[in-house]
Design a protein around this motif. Structure first.
Motif, PDB file in Angstrom:
ATOM      1  N   SER A 111      41.716  23.246  54.509  1.00  0.00           N
ATOM      2  CA  SER A 111      42.363  23.620  55.755  1.00  0.00           C
ATOM      3  C   SER A 111      43.327  24.782  55.520  1.00  0.00           C
ATOM      4  O   SER A 111      43.782  25.004  54.388  1.00  0.00           O
ATOM      5  CB  SER A 111      43.120  22.419  56.326  1.00  0.00           C
ATOM      6  OG  SER A 111      44.193  22.061  55.470  1.00  0.00           O
ATOM      7  N   PRO A 112      43.647  25.542  56.564  1.00  0.00           N
ATOM      8  CA  PRO A 112      44.610  26.647  56.391  1.00  0.00           C
ATOM      9  C   PRO A 112      45.950  26.182  55.840  1.00  0.00           C
ATOM     10  O   PRO A 112      46.567  26.883  55.028  1.00  0.00           O
ATOM     11  CB  PRO A 112      44.744  27.200  57.814  1.00  0.00           C
ATOM     12  CG  PRO A 112      43.474  26.831  58.493  1.00  0.00           C
ATOM     13  CD  PRO A 112      43.076  25.494  57.917  1.00  0.00           C
ATOM     14  N   TRP A 146      47.581  27.430  52.255  1.00  0.00           N
ATOM     15  CA  TRP A 146      48.909  28.042  52.218  1.00  0.00           C
ATOM     16  C   TRP A 146      49.827  27.303  51.246  1.00  0.00           C
ATOM     17  O   TRP A 146      50.567  27.926  50.482  1.00  0.00           O
ATOM     18  CB  TRP A 146      49.519  28.049  53.616  1.00  0.00           C
ATOM     19  CG  TRP A 146      50.952  28.482  53.621  1.00  0.00           C
ATOM     20  CD1 TRP A 146      52.055  27.665  53.610  1.00  0.00           C
ATOM     21  CD2 TRP A 146      51.449  29.813  53.583  1.00  0.00           C
ATOM     22  NE1 TRP A 146      53.201  28.403  53.593  1.00  0.00           N
ATOM     23  CE2 TRP A 146      52.865  29.735  53.578  1.00  0.00           C
ATOM     24  CE3 TRP A 146      50.840  31.071  53.572  1.00  0.00           C
ATOM     25  CZ2 TRP A 146      53.678  30.859  53.552  1.00  0.00           C
ATOM     26  CZ3 TRP A 146      51.654  32.197  53.554  1.00  0.00           C
ATOM     27  CH2 TRP A 146      53.047  32.087  53.542  1.00  0.00           C
ATOM     28  N   GLU A 147      49.783  25.972  51.265  1.00  0.00           N
ATOM     29  CA  GLU A 147      50.650  25.197  50.379  1.00  0.00           C
ATOM     30  C   GLU A 147      50.299  25.430  48.918  1.00  0.00           C
ATOM     31  O   GLU A 147      51.191  25.486  48.063  1.00  0.00           O
ATOM     32  CB  GLU A 147      50.543  23.715  50.728  1.00  0.00           C
ATOM     33  CG  GLU A 147      51.224  23.361  52.055  1.00  0.00           C
ATOM     34  CD  GLU A 147      51.126  21.888  52.373  1.00  0.00           C
ATOM     35  OE1 GLU A 147      50.241  21.209  51.782  1.00  0.00           O
ATOM     36  OE2 GLU A 147      51.913  21.405  53.208  1.00  0.00           O
ATOM     37  N   SER A 174      49.966  23.486  60.871  1.00  0.00           N
ATOM     38  CA  SER A 174      49.697  22.050  60.938  1.00  0.00           C
ATOM     39  C   SER A 174      49.249  21.619  62.327  1.00  0.00           C
ATOM     40  O   SER A 174      48.466  20.670  62.473  1.00  0.00           O
ATOM     41  CB  SER A 174      50.946  21.258  60.540  1.00  0.00           C
ATOM     42  OG  SER A 174      51.970  21.398  61.509  1.00  0.00           O
ATOM     43  N   GLY A 175      49.760  22.296  63.372  1.00  0.00           N
ATOM     44  CA  GLY A 175      49.437  21.911  64.740  1.00  0.00           C
ATOM     45  C   GLY A 175      50.043  20.594  65.160  1.00  0.00           C
ATOM     46  O   GLY A 175      49.633  20.009  66.166  1.00  0.00           O
TER      47      GLY A 175
END
Length: 218
Positions: A5-6, A10-11, A68-69
């Motif tokens: 996931s994006p 990123w993490e 995260s949304g």
């Protein structure tokens, strides 16, 4: 969470830079507190880098919140990151997350869950104790009727506070110093409880295995 996931990508990319920023923050903060004769231009440079590290954490938090949304749920589920953003003294705890990420990248952790809990708690206590000692020393050293007059006094006070012993021979007298003390007390109780619980669980498992290994009829 999906590893592709994006947010996960990123993490993975940001965890090491943020860990380095945490170490840099702690080092520069120690320089500002302990170096009395630091030239004004160097002091301004250190403050500038400290603000830059805060901006880096703010950008990371905003990006992860956006990707995260989850909106408000992200704040609740990532409470440590929220505290780190609001309270700079907790920023060195990001180093613990980097250590955990390095362990996960090497596949199966080399240590058991109980050993990892103890190691993470020890690392957290060390980082919090050092950062708290600096903060309390900064507040107390010039205060009227202060008992914490040297950085050694502050380290001794932090050790006795985090261990929940609290000798009382040196205590903070300023409002902010006492507020930091309350935070260290809470952290000390939580970390001590985690270590004690993990050690007790390990002992129960050891004794259970010893009971299972007894020969039949014994």
């Amino acid at each position: 969470m999906d590893d592709d996931s994006p947010l996960s990508r990123w993490e993975r990319r940001s965890e090491v830079p943020l860990g380095v920023a945490s170490l840099l923050f702690l080092f520069l903060y120690a320089v500002l507190v302990l170096a009395y004769d630091l030239p004004e231009e160097w002091r301004d440079a250190c403050l500038g880098v400290l603000f830059a590290t805060w901006a880096l954490f703010a950008v990371d938090y905003a990006v992860r919140w956006r990707r995260s949304g989850q909106r408000l749920r992200f704040v609740r589920t990532h409470w440590l990151d929220s505290l780190v953003l609001a309270l700079p003294l907790l920023r060195p705890l990001r180093i613990v997350k980097v250590y955990d990420a390095v362990q996960r990248r090497h596949g199966q952790p080399r240590f058991s869950l109980h050993a990892r809990v103890i190691m993470y708690a020890t690392l957290s206590v060390t980082l919090l104790g050092f950062a708290g000692s600096l903060a309390v020393y900064q507040q107390e050293r010039n205060a009227p009727n202060a008992t914490i007059l040297t950085f050694g006094d502050s380290l001794w006070w932090a050790c006795s506070t985090l261990s929940t012993v609290g000798y009382g021979d040196v205590t903070p007298v300023t409002p902010l110093g006492r507020l930091i003390a309350v935070g260290l007390m809470a952290c000390g109780l939580a970390l001590l409880g985690a270590v004690t619980g993990s050690f007790s669980s390990w002992l129960i498992q050891v004794f259970s295995r010893e009971g299972d290994e007894r020969p039949p009829g014994s």
